[in-house]
Design a protein around this motif. Structure first.
Motif, PDB file in Angstrom:
ATOM      1  N   GLY A  38       0.814  -1.215   0.000  1.00 34.66           N
ATOM      2  CA  GLY A  38       0.000   0.000   0.000  1.00 34.66           C
ATOM      3  C   GLY A  38       0.840   1.255   0.000  1.00 34.66           C
ATOM      4  O   GLY A  38       0.514   2.236  -0.693  1.00 34.66           O
ATOM      5  N   ALA A  39       1.945   1.258   0.764  1.00 34.59           N
ATOM      6  CA  ALA A  39       2.825   2.421   0.777  1.00 34.59           C
ATOM      7  C   ALA A  39       3.461   2.641  -0.589  1.00 34.59           C
ATOM      8  O   ALA A  39       3.580   3.778  -1.063  1.00 34.59           O
ATOM      9  CB  ALA A  39       3.906   2.246   1.845  1.00 34.59           C
ATOM     10  N   GLY A  40       3.865   1.552  -1.246  1.00 39.08           N
ATOM     11  CA  GLY A  40       4.465   1.695  -2.567  1.00 39.08           C
ATOM     12  C   GLY A  40       3.507   2.297  -3.585  1.00 39.08           C
ATOM     13  O   GLY A  40       3.873   3.215  -4.329  1.00 39.08           O
ATOM     14  N   PHE A  41       2.277   1.803  -3.606  1.00 41.91           N
ATOM     15  CA  PHE A  41       1.306   2.339  -4.553  1.00 41.91           C
ATOM     16  C   PHE A  41       0.909   3.778  -4.196  1.00 41.91           C
ATOM     17  O   PHE A  41       0.694   4.618  -5.087  1.00 41.91           O
ATOM     18  CB  PHE A  41       0.071   1.453  -4.603  1.00 41.91           C
ATOM     19  N   THR A  42       0.813   4.085  -2.900  1.00 45.46           N
ATOM     20  CA  THR A  42       0.469   5.440  -2.495  1.00 45.46           C
ATOM     21  C   THR A  42       1.550   6.432  -2.904  1.00 45.46           C
ATOM     22  O   THR A  42       1.271   7.517  -3.432  1.00 45.46           O
ATOM     23  CB  THR A  42       0.239   5.502  -0.978  1.00 45.46           C
ATOM     24  N   PHE A  78       1.428   9.495  -5.536  1.00 46.33           N
ATOM     25  CA  PHE A  78       1.889  10.825  -5.124  1.00 46.33           C
ATOM     26  C   PHE A  78       2.890  11.382  -6.137  1.00 46.33           C
ATOM     27  O   PHE A  78       2.785  12.533  -6.572  1.00 46.33           O
ATOM     28  CB  PHE A  78       2.528  10.715  -3.739  1.00 46.33           C
ATOM     29  N   GLY A  79       3.877  10.555  -6.508  1.00 51.38           N
ATOM     30  CA  GLY A  79       4.853  11.004  -7.497  1.00 51.38           C
ATOM     31  C   GLY A  79       4.247  11.228  -8.863  1.00 51.38           C
ATOM     32  O   GLY A  79       4.668  12.121  -9.603  1.00 51.38           O
ATOM     33  N   LEU A  80       3.231  10.414  -9.209  1.00 47.23           N
ATOM     34  CA  LEU A  80       2.587  10.566 -10.509  1.00 47.23           C
ATOM     35  C   LEU A  80       1.881  11.913 -10.621  1.00 47.23           C
ATOM     36  O   LEU A  80       1.961  12.590 -11.653  1.00 47.23           O
ATOM     37  CB  LEU A  80       1.591   9.432 -10.720  1.00 47.23           C
TER      38      LEU A  80
END
Length: 433
Positions: free
Chosen positions: A183-187, A191-193
């Motif tokens: 979940g942290a990776g996708f979040t 955010f970066g996207l």
């Protein structure tokens, strides 16, 4: 007697235009059949540029978090090992990106929007620098501009930032704190996207190109709605700051109750500073009308105040204890005043550039500014909401849907009235002798 540069000979005449010119070495060389002097500019590798800029953005926001955590550990006289400080700081950094934490005191998901704003700014700048490094603004050999360089830069930033989020989640997870690595990776990738993509496409002038193709009514409505939303948030921040200043003694007592030294007090103040934008959004929702909740037992609005158990936080010292009475209801007119100012600015700006602009496009832009402001304030309310633990504090923040709806109505009415009045006043002034 020979002359010097400081004392030139008056009879000597130097004419640079008559001197022979020579080609520099770089001008003499040709590049794969191209004429001399037209060598293509060297571009940095995309992966390298995205990695360096994104890592720097992460360092700029993560280091202050670690410093604050180190200061807060001054509360514990026994001190804390370095690994514990790193884990707690990493957890706080994840929280600033809306990554929920499952702790021993319950779920934590209320993001410190002050730190979030810094993270957005740095990732935005990472997008700008990455797009600049790969030449996203340059045109293709055929003369047409392509969005693919900015798109590739955005994708690389999202991947790198997502990997950083997953790594930090692994570091933050320990006994008492549970974080979802996936979940942290996708979040972080999302955010970066968003933040990095905005910076990349701004650098590539894609946003300017898109804005140039939109109808003038939509451009004016977006600008006016954003101005109205910012003015309402500014009014909320001013009212919150005034309330905390009036209750400064209570806030100071809460800090003293922690029984910490100067370093711990500085850490507490900085931590409260990270949450100032959250409190500004809560105060703005109070001015708009719907108000906000701090857990299941505490409801704060202009018409109703129900106080329950509150955490010992200095920022909460300025909460009202009764509904708005006396002169306090006058503060509720600040959102309408902000809408009037936004409408006045719209009319002045539009009529200055086009004195013959008709009523329909002008009032249309003023009317559409209301939904824009409502959406922005609703998103800000969602960002300032979350959980601060169990025991009735799972729901903290403004009522986003109600805030968006009421703000839309108020801003629409205010901007339309101010725009119409300004146009009439300017027409009367131009018609007067």
């Amino acid at each position: 007697m020979p002359t010097t540069p400081e004392e030139p000979d008056e009879r000597a005449q130097t004419r640079l235009a008559e001197r022979e010119t020579v080609r520099l070495p770089i001008q003499r060389r040709s590049t794969r059949g191209r004429p001399p002097g037209r060598r293509p500019a060297r571009r940095a590798p995309l992966i390298l540029a995205a990695t360096v800029t994104t890592l720097w953005a992460a360092v700029v926001t993560l280091v202050p978090t670690l410093v604050v955590v180190w200061l807060l550990h001054a509360v514990d006289s026994s001190g804390a090992p370095l690994m514990q400080i790193l884990r707690v700081g990493a957890a706080g950094w994840l929280l600033a990106h809306w990554v929920a934490l499952d702790t021993g005191v319950g779920p934590l998901s209320l993001a410190p929007l002050g730190l979030t704003a810094v993270a957005v700014w740095r990732v935005y700048r990472a997008g700008v620098h990455t797009a600049r490094a790969v030449g996203a603004r340059a045109r293709q050999p055929g003369g047409a501009w392509s969005p693919w360089p900015a798109t590739r830069a955005t994708g690389c930033i999202a991947v790198v930032y997502g990997l950083l989020g997953a790594i930090v989640a692994i570091v933050a997870g320990h006994k008492g704190v549970d974080v979802s690595v996936v979940g942290a990776g996708f979040t972080f990738a999302g955010f970066g996207l968003v933040a990095g993509g905005l910076g990349a496409f701004v650098e590539a002038r894609a946003i300017a190109r898109l804005a140039g193709r939109l109808p003038g009514v939509l451009r004016d409505a977006t600008r006016t709605g954003a101005v109205a939303a910012l003015l309402i948030l500014g009014a909320g921040a001013a009212v919150a700051g005034m309330a905390i200043a009036v209750s400064a003694s209570d806030a100071g007592q809460i800090i003293d109750d922690y029984h910490t030294g100067v370093a711990g007090q500085v850490g507490l103040v900085v931590l409260c500073g990270f949450y100032i934008p959250d409190v500004a959004a809560w105060s703005a929702s109070y001015l708009v009308g719907p108000g906000f909740n701090i857990g299941a037992e505490t409801t704060i609005s202009a018409a109703e105040v129900s106080m329950g158990r509150l955490p010992a936080v200095p920022l909460l010292a300025g909460l009202p204890s009764t509904p708005a009475t006396g002169w306090a209801p006058l503060l509720l007119g600040l959102p309408l005043a902000a809408a009037l100012v936004a409408g006045w600015l719209l009319a002045r700006r539009s009529l200055r550039s086009d004195t013959g602009r008709g009523w329909l496009p002008l009032l249309g832009a003023a009317a559409l500014a209301g939904p824009v402001a409502g959406v922005l304030l609703g998103l800000m309310s969602v960002a300032a909401s979350g959980s601060v633990g169990a025991g009735g504090l799972e729901v903290v923040g403004p009522r986003a849907g109600e805030v968006a709806f009421v703000a839309m109505l108020m801003v629409t009415i205010g901007t339309v009235l101010a725009t119409a009045a300004t146009k009439i006043a300017l027409r009367v002034r131009q018609g007067s002798p």
